[in-house]
Design a protein around this motif. Structure first.
Motif, mmCIF file in Angstrom:
data_model
loop_
_atom_site.group_PDB
_atom_site.id
_atom_site.type_symbol
_atom_site.label_atom_id
_atom_site.label_comp_id
_atom_site.label_asym_id
_atom_site.label_seq_id
_atom_site.Cartn_x
_atom_site.Cartn_y
_atom_site.Cartn_z
ATOM 1 N N GLN A 43 -5.574 -1.903 6.090
ATOM 2 C CA GLN A 43 -5.550 -1.200 7.214
ATOM 3 C C GLN A 43 -4.191 -1.369 7.729
ATOM 4 O O GLN A 43 -4.080 -2.107 8.239
ATOM 5 C CB GLN A 43 -6.745 -1.179 7.573
ATOM 6 C CG GLN A 43 -7.795 -0.959 7.036
ATOM 7 C CD GLN A 43 -9.316 -1.095 7.935
ATOM 8 O OE1 GLN A 43 -8.742 -1.723 9.491
ATOM 9 N NE2 GLN A 43 -10.056 -1.840 7.673
ATOM 10 N N GLN A 62 2.836 -1.354 3.980
ATOM 11 C CA GLN A 62 2.517 0.286 3.919
ATOM 12 C C GLN A 62 3.863 0.527 3.705
ATOM 13 O O GLN A 62 4.604 0.698 3.496
ATOM 14 C CB GLN A 62 2.233 0.174 4.827
ATOM 15 C CG GLN A 62 1.397 2.668 4.555
ATOM 16 C CD GLN A 62 1.010 2.902 5.625
ATOM 17 O OE1 GLN A 62 1.513 2.873 7.085
ATOM 18 N NE2 GLN A 62 0.198 3.940 5.223
ATOM 19 N N GLU A 82 -9.140 -3.573 0.854
ATOM 20 C CA GLU A 82 -8.820 -2.176 1.491
ATOM 21 C C GLU A 82 -7.974 -1.682 2.604
ATOM 22 O O GLU A 82 -8.187 -3.255 3.528
ATOM 23 C CB GLU A 82 -10.073 -2.174 2.170
ATOM 24 C CG GLU A 82 -11.190 -1.322 1.437
ATOM 25 C CD GLU A 82 -12.850 -1.324 1.934
ATOM 26 O OE1 GLU A 82 -12.918 -0.738 2.632
ATOM 27 O OE2 GLU A 82 -13.294 -1.086 1.002
ATOM 28 N N ASN A 124 -6.331 0.537 -3.580
ATOM 29 C CA ASN A 124 -7.874 -1.038 -4.047
ATOM 30 C C ASN A 124 -7.067 -1.354 -4.997
ATOM 31 O O ASN A 124 -7.555 -3.374 -4.878
ATOM 32 C CB ASN A 124 -8.158 -0.006 -4.570
ATOM 33 C CG ASN A 124 -8.955 0.920 -3.638
ATOM 34 O OD1 ASN A 124 -9.682 2.038 -4.071
ATOM 35 N ND2 ASN A 124 -9.069 0.861 -2.049
ATOM 36 N N ASP A 125 -5.990 -1.383 -5.546
ATOM 37 C CA ASP A 125 -5.252 -2.685 -6.539
ATOM 38 C C ASP A 125 -4.103 -3.185 -6.519
ATOM 39 O O ASP A 125 -3.132 -3.384 -5.978
ATOM 40 C CB ASP A 125 -5.330 -1.575 -8.121
ATOM 41 C CG ASP A 125 -6.510 -0.848 -8.546
ATOM 42 O OD1 ASP A 125 -7.397 -1.542 -8.517
ATOM 43 O OD2 ASP A 125 -7.054 0.511 -8.411
ATOM 44 N N SER A 136 -9.787 -4.572 -7.182
ATOM 45 C CA SER A 136 -9.537 -3.425 -6.823
ATOM 46 C C SER A 136 -10.224 -2.876 -6.131
ATOM 47 O O SER A 136 -10.974 -1.950 -6.005
ATOM 48 C CB SER A 136 -9.933 -3.521 -8.643
ATOM 49 O OG SER A 136 -11.519 -3.816 -8.493
ATOM 50 N N THR A 137 -10.631 -3.806 -5.735
ATOM 51 C CA THR A 137 -11.566 -3.708 -3.871
ATOM 52 C C THR A 137 -11.189 -3.671 -2.159
ATOM 53 O O THR A 137 -10.961 -3.825 -2.107
ATOM 54 C CB THR A 137 -12.967 -4.899 -4.085
ATOM 55 O OG1 THR A 137 -12.766 -5.514 -3.963
ATOM 56 C CG2 THR A 137 -13.653 -4.324 -5.411
ATOM 57 N N TRP A 183 0.609 -1.184 -0.626
ATOM 58 C CA TRP A 183 0.097 0.473 0.257
ATOM 59 C C TRP A 183 0.960 1.298 -0.527
ATOM 60 O O TRP A 183 1.773 1.348 1.021
ATOM 61 C CB TRP A 183 -0.653 0.197 1.246
ATOM 62 C CG TRP A 183 -1.844 1.084 1.795
ATOM 63 C CD1 TRP A 183 -2.078 2.011 0.079
ATOM 64 C CD2 TRP A 183 -2.726 1.812 2.307
ATOM 65 N NE1 TRP A 183 -2.720 3.422 1.354
ATOM 66 C CE2 TRP A 183 -3.399 2.782 2.537
ATOM 67 C CE3 TRP A 183 -2.795 0.838 4.298
ATOM 68 C CZ2 TRP A 183 -4.078 3.482 3.195
ATOM 69 C CZ3 TRP A 183 -3.191 1.748 5.065
ATOM 70 C CH2 TRP A 183 -4.088 2.661 4.724
ATOM 71 N N THR A 187 -1.806 6.596 -1.312
ATOM 72 C CA THR A 187 -2.874 6.103 -2.477
ATOM 73 C C THR A 187 -4.354 5.578 -1.161
ATOM 74 O O THR A 187 -3.548 5.013 0.126
ATOM 75 C CB THR A 187 -2.592 5.456 -3.205
ATOM 76 O OG1 THR A 187 -1.368 3.757 -2.244
ATOM 77 C CG2 THR A 187 -1.110 6.414 -3.878
ATOM 78 N N THR A 188 -4.786 4.767 -2.141
ATOM 79 C CA THR A 188 -6.028 4.024 -1.211
ATOM 80 C C THR A 188 -5.668 2.955 -1.531
ATOM 81 O O THR A 188 -6.198 1.547 -0.446
ATOM 82 C CB THR A 188 -7.462 3.821 -2.594
ATOM 83 O OG1 THR A 188 -7.202 3.524 -4.192
ATOM 84 C CG2 THR A 188 -7.968 5.858 -3.019
#
Length: 279
Positions: free
Chosen positions: A103, A270, A101, A49-50, A98-99, A42, A46-47
């Motif tokens: 954390q 991350q 998430e 997601n991908d 692509s979803t 991650w 950025t998100t």
């Protein structure tokens, strides 16, 4: 003189004929295993997601056939919320979503079902500090004439942080890796340096003005730190001060047949990425 020429031609003919013999070389083979390339990274800001996971099978040394794994079931679960992310088969060995998430401070579980076997792996995502400075000098390395690039960050106050650094120039065939933990630097400002020596055998050149270095800093779990510490030792080759090569096992466990374990590692990290141009 004629006899000498005939003798020479005879020896030459025998040499040519002997060169046509086929020599069979026995090459050691190993069990064909699933190879998992599952790095859910991650990028901070950025998100995330991908994400993608690549599956293939190991092969004998001289085998060049396509080993992409098609038809597997791949999913990742957030162990805190129970949310499941399905990775879709792209029919080329790659499975994507692509979803996702991401954390921090959450453990994720990877599950792969392939060829009647079930593989699982777990890893925890940790927060990565900001990179506060990137600079160069020639003062802190082994050679005061070679340029080093320094990466500076502030380690978190909590103990137990581990980091993976990846350095790559466009002209380098492979990146360089470095891992550290905060056992002796906890809560302090950290200055990590990167230096390359000339290597004529590998056609590797030291850092020079104009070189563009892509730097990635990952915050990693301690089990992954232990794994990469061994891998980096193996990548360094075998020498008088080098580790002896070993079969490095990742965290992908076969729950159907423990002996049929997979190669590779499932990690969730991350990361921060910066680019530095050497002056």
């Amino acid at each position: 003189m004629k006899n000498y020429i005939k003798l020479f031609l005879g020896v030459f003919a025998i040499t040519i004929i002997s060169c046509e013999d086929v020599i069979d070389v026995d090459v050691q083979t190993d069990t064909i295993r699933l190879v998992v390339e599952a790095s859910l990274d991650w990028e901070k800001g950025t998100t995330g997601n991908d994400q993608s996971i690549t599956l293939r099978t190991s092969t004998p040394f001289f085998n060049t056939q396509n080993t992409a794994v098609i038809g597997a079931e791949v999913k990742v679960t957030n162990d805190t919320t129970g949310e499941v992310y399905l990775f879709i088969d792209q029919n080329n060995g790659t499975y994507t979503t692509s979803t996702f998430e991401p954390q921090v401070e959450v453990t994720y579980t990877l599950e792969i079902i392939y060829d009647g076997q079930r593989y699982i792996a777990q890893d925890t995502m940790n927060a990565v500090p900001d990179i506060t400075q990137v600079y160069q000098d020639t003062e802190d390395g082994f050679d005061d004439e070679i340029i080093e690039v320094h990466v500076v960050f502030n380690d978190f106050e909590e103990e137990g942080d581990s980091y993976l650094f990846k350095y790559k120039r466009a002209q380098d065939l492979l990146p360089s890796f470095d891992v550290i933990d905060d056992d002796f630097i906890n809560g302090n400002e950290v200055d990590r340096s990167y230096e390359i020596d000339d290597d004529e055998d590998s056609d590797i050149k030291a850092l020079a003005p104009g070189d563009v270095v892509n730097i990635t800093m990952h915050s990693i779990s301690r089990p992954y730190y232990n794994y990469m510490d061994i891998v980096i030792d193996q990548m360094g080759g075998v020498g008088i001060f080098s580790a002896t090569p070993v079969d490095v096992k990742g965290n992908c466990i076969n729950t159907t047949n423990a002996d049929n374990y997979a190669y590779g590692y499932f990690r969730v990290t991350q990361k921060n990425s910066v680019t530095y141009t050497v002056e």
